[in-house]
Scaffold this active site. Structure first.
Site, PDB file in Angstrom:
ATOM      1  N   GLU A 139      -4.522   7.879  -2.893  1.00  0.00           N
ATOM      2  CA  GLU A 139      -5.024   6.589  -2.411  1.00  0.00           C
ATOM      3  C   GLU A 139      -5.355   5.654  -3.571  1.00  0.00           C
ATOM      4  O   GLU A 139      -5.300   4.429  -3.422  1.00  0.00           O
ATOM      5  CB  GLU A 139      -6.245   6.784  -1.517  1.00  0.00           C
ATOM      6  CG  GLU A 139      -5.897   7.295  -0.126  1.00  0.00           C
ATOM      7  CD  GLU A 139      -4.971   6.378   0.660  1.00  0.00           C
ATOM      8  OE1 GLU A 139      -5.089   5.142   0.533  1.00  0.00           O
ATOM      9  OE2 GLU A 139      -4.102   6.892   1.377  1.00  0.00           O
ATOM     10  N   HIS A 178       0.838  -1.207   0.000  1.00  0.00           N
ATOM     11  CA  HIS A 178       0.000   0.000   0.000  1.00  0.00           C
ATOM     12  C   HIS A 178       0.875   1.259   0.000  1.00  0.00           C
ATOM     13  O   HIS A 178       0.722   2.143  -0.844  1.00  0.00           O
ATOM     14  CB  HIS A 178      -0.914  -0.009   1.236  1.00  0.00           C
ATOM     15  CG  HIS A 178      -1.762   1.223   1.362  1.00  0.00           C
ATOM     16  ND1 HIS A 178      -3.076   1.261   0.959  1.00  0.00           N
ATOM     17  CD2 HIS A 178      -1.484   2.466   1.823  1.00  0.00           C
ATOM     18  CE1 HIS A 178      -3.565   2.481   1.174  1.00  0.00           C
ATOM     19  NE2 HIS A 178      -2.619   3.237   1.708  1.00  0.00           N
ATOM     20  N   GLU A 179       1.810   1.310   0.939  1.00  0.00           N
ATOM     21  CA  GLU A 179       2.666   2.498   1.022  1.00  0.00           C
ATOM     22  C   GLU A 179       3.537   2.633  -0.227  1.00  0.00           C
ATOM     23  O   GLU A 179       3.839   3.744  -0.657  1.00  0.00           O
ATOM     24  CB  GLU A 179       3.517   2.460   2.292  1.00  0.00           C
ATOM     25  CG  GLU A 179       2.715   2.528   3.598  1.00  0.00           C
ATOM     26  CD  GLU A 179       1.734   3.693   3.678  1.00  0.00           C
ATOM     27  OE1 GLU A 179       2.046   4.787   3.158  1.00  0.00           O
ATOM     28  OE2 GLU A 179       0.642   3.499   4.257  1.00  0.00           O
ATOM     29  N   HIS A 185       1.890   4.721  -2.761  1.00  0.00           N
ATOM     30  CA  HIS A 185       2.074   6.160  -2.506  1.00  0.00           C
ATOM     31  C   HIS A 185       3.473   6.593  -2.925  1.00  0.00           C
ATOM     32  O   HIS A 185       3.657   7.634  -3.558  1.00  0.00           O
ATOM     33  CB  HIS A 185       1.911   6.457  -1.006  1.00  0.00           C
ATOM     34  CG  HIS A 185       0.499   6.399  -0.507  1.00  0.00           C
ATOM     35  ND1 HIS A 185      -0.513   7.158  -1.041  1.00  0.00           N
ATOM     36  CD2 HIS A 185      -0.069   5.684   0.501  1.00  0.00           C
ATOM     37  CE1 HIS A 185      -1.644   6.911  -0.375  1.00  0.00           C
ATOM     38  NE2 HIS A 185      -1.400   6.015   0.557  1.00  0.00           N
TER      39      HIS A 185
HETATM   40 ZN    ZN Z   1      -2.754   5.288   2.002  1.00  0.00          ZN
END
Ligand code: ZN
Length: 541
Positions: free
Chosen positions: A335, A305-306, A309
């Site tokens: 996101e 997830h990170e 980003h």
């Molecule tokens: Zn996030």
């Protein structure tokens, strides 16, 4: 990371005006800042670069606070961050900057369309103008006080969470909430006091628009969850809740990051209580994750997830470096990148066809007898639960809708801090049919409010909506994508994301970006269709 969107539902279609606009454009110089002011842009960029550097310095301190700082340093650190936020605020709201922006004719006009003559300069002035206007509306005292109380708030929240006692955090939350409410008054709003908060993370988005989008989503998600639960199928997930030694989880996380294209010469991976991505500069975008030695999903999916980003921030065009445009265009779009990698890619079967043999080699004990298909089903198991960050793709958005409703009421003054745990539990019962047994698994689970971040949560759900639309377009553009993933070839996918989304930074606001990339406006039905199709397969609905 942060930024803008405007939806489309009731947007007029200024299409007819296009030919005339194009003709006007042709007669105009191709730049917004003409020869008469040759040095104006340079002067603006010098000021802007200074602000960016101060922000990056502030990020270094925050990153350190959340990773390695000794706990007793929190008082000094909050004063350091307070000082920096004041310096940044002074520069962002300086009368000289205001004068320059006026001379340059800056405004918050959104993109005119594909025939816009000088989109880069217009976007640059637009973003500078918006930041300037926002800063001048906020008194310095309020900005520095909020920064300080947020730093203290994080520490109080961490203690309260550990003790699972909301009472330890409530007084500090009340202080922060009052400051946030004051912020909304200073920034001003026409419809809902939540709007100016939302605007910080999702520029141009309105609460009323979110209400509409989320209402449709809520109905579809609940229907799907009900059918999944009614199917009676419960994938075996017992092997995910087994001993997973942290050093091996770390090794696997690093492997995945390397393979998907995260650049360790411009970033690193550390550990923190709450995973996050920190931009310390254009060549320094760091990730954190956390590992649960008894549960597989937390570490690896948090890392992926990170990484989404981080890849976004690292993919921003080099020509935008040290400018306000070197940032994600909105938190919703940010996101969309993290959720794209975590779920659309990271929980897909092709992804695990490639990675599963290596995972099995690292964790022979829980996984030796587990078939790939069963592992894939397990990491996609749908189960209404208590913790947002561990929620599956289907119920995740319901966790967000709970927070969105509570935040709106807190900001509007319809809900008081003392009533929050009860309201939280009631909302969870209603939305997900579960009751938190204690505060740490309920109202204390997220860090956001302790940092004064109200208006942020909805961007997670928006991210899922945008991700679904990007994913559908990407699959159309890259018909061989699934075979490539099976072979561990992530470059084509990453190049597509870089070209369509990352490199643009904040040049194009979220709503326009969505239309530009997918040809369509924000539309919750795309996510609903994706989930329907994926989970019909997994649960044989
Ligand atoms: Zn996030």
């Amino acid at each position: 990371m942060t930024k803008p969107v405007k939806k489309s539902v009731k947007k007029p279609a200024p299409r007819k005006a296009a030919p005339r606009k194009a003709a006007d454009k042709a007669a105009k110089p191709a730049r917004l800042l003409p020869a008469a002011k040759p040095r104006l842009l340079e002067r603006l960029r010098a000021r802007d670069a200074e602000i960016r550097r101060l922000m990056h310095i502030s990020s270094v301190l925050s990153w350190d606070q959340d990773t390695y700082m000794p706990s007793k340093a929190v008082g000094e650190r909050s004063e350091q961050l307070e000082l920096l936020s004041g310096l940044i605020h002074d520069r962002q709201s300086s009368p000289e900057l205001g004068q320059m922006l006026k001379e340059a004719g800056a405004s918050d006009r959104r993109p005119l369309g594909p025939d816009d003559a000088a989109p880069v300069e217009r976007a640059y002035l637009r973003e500078l103008f918006r930041a300037y206007r926002r800063s001048t509306r906020l008194p310095r005292r309020l900005v520095t006080e909020l920064a300080k109380q947020a730093a203290v708030g994080r520490a109080h929240w961490a203690e309260a969470r550990k003790a699972s006692d909301f009472g330890l955090f409530a007084p500090q939350l009340a202080v922060i909430l009052n400051l946030v409410r004051e912020t909304t008054k200073c920034l001003g709003y026409k419809e809902h006091p939540y709007d100016p908060l939302l605007d910080e993370y999702e520029p141009w988005m309105k609460t009323s628009e979110l209400d509409k989008v989320f209402a449709g989503l809520r109905v579809k998600l609940r229907g799907l969850v009900e059918r999944i639960v009614a199917s009676g199928r419960r994938p075996d997930t017992s092997f995910l809740k087994a001993p997973y030694p942290v050093d091996r989880q770390r090794e696997f996380s690093l492997t995945v990051l390397r393979e998907i294209g995260y650049d360790f010469q411009r970033g690193r991976l550390d550990e923190s209580a709450h995973p996050f991505t920190a931009t310390l500069g254009c060549a320094d975008v760091r990730l954190t994750t956390r590992y649960n030695p008894e549960f597989f999903n937390t570490g690896v999916f948090g890392t992926i997830h990170e990484a989404g980003h981080g890849l976004y921030e690292l993919g921003i065009g080099a020509e935008l470096a040290d400018t306000i445009l070197a940032d994600g265009t909105s938190m919703g779009i940010h996101e969309s990148q993290s959720r794209m990698w975590e779920n659309f890619i990271g929980r897909s079967l092709p992804f695990w066809v490639y990675f599963y043999p290596r995972l099995k080699a690292l964790f022979p004990h829980p996984l030796e007898a587990v078939r790939l298909e069963d592992f894939h089903r397990a990491v996609n198991a749908v189960q209404p639960s208590l913790i947002r960050v561990e929620a599956d793709e289907v119920t995740y958005n319901l966790h967000i809708l709970v927070r969105f409703e509570l935040e709106k009421r807190l900001i509007a003054g319809d809900l008081q801090v003392g009533e929050l745990p009860g309201a939280w539990n009631a909302q969870y019962q209603e939305a997900l049919g579960v009751q938190p047994p204690d505060d740490s698994q309920g109202v204390l689970q997220d860090i956001h409010w302790s940092m004064g971040s109200f208006g942020y949560f909805p961007t997670y759900a928006l991210g899922n909506l945008y991700a679904a639309q990007f994913y559908r377009t990407m699959k159309r553009d890259l018909p061989g994508m699934e075979e490539e993933l099976v072979r561990g070839e992530f470059a084509p996918l990453l190049s597509w994301l870089r070209d369509k989304v990352h490199r643009l930074g904040r040049l194009v606001p979220a709503a326009e970006l969505c239309r530009q990339v997918t040809g369509e406006s924000l539309d919750p039905s795309c996510l609903a269709e994706y989930l329907e199709s994926k989970y019909s397969g997994i649960y044989e609905l």
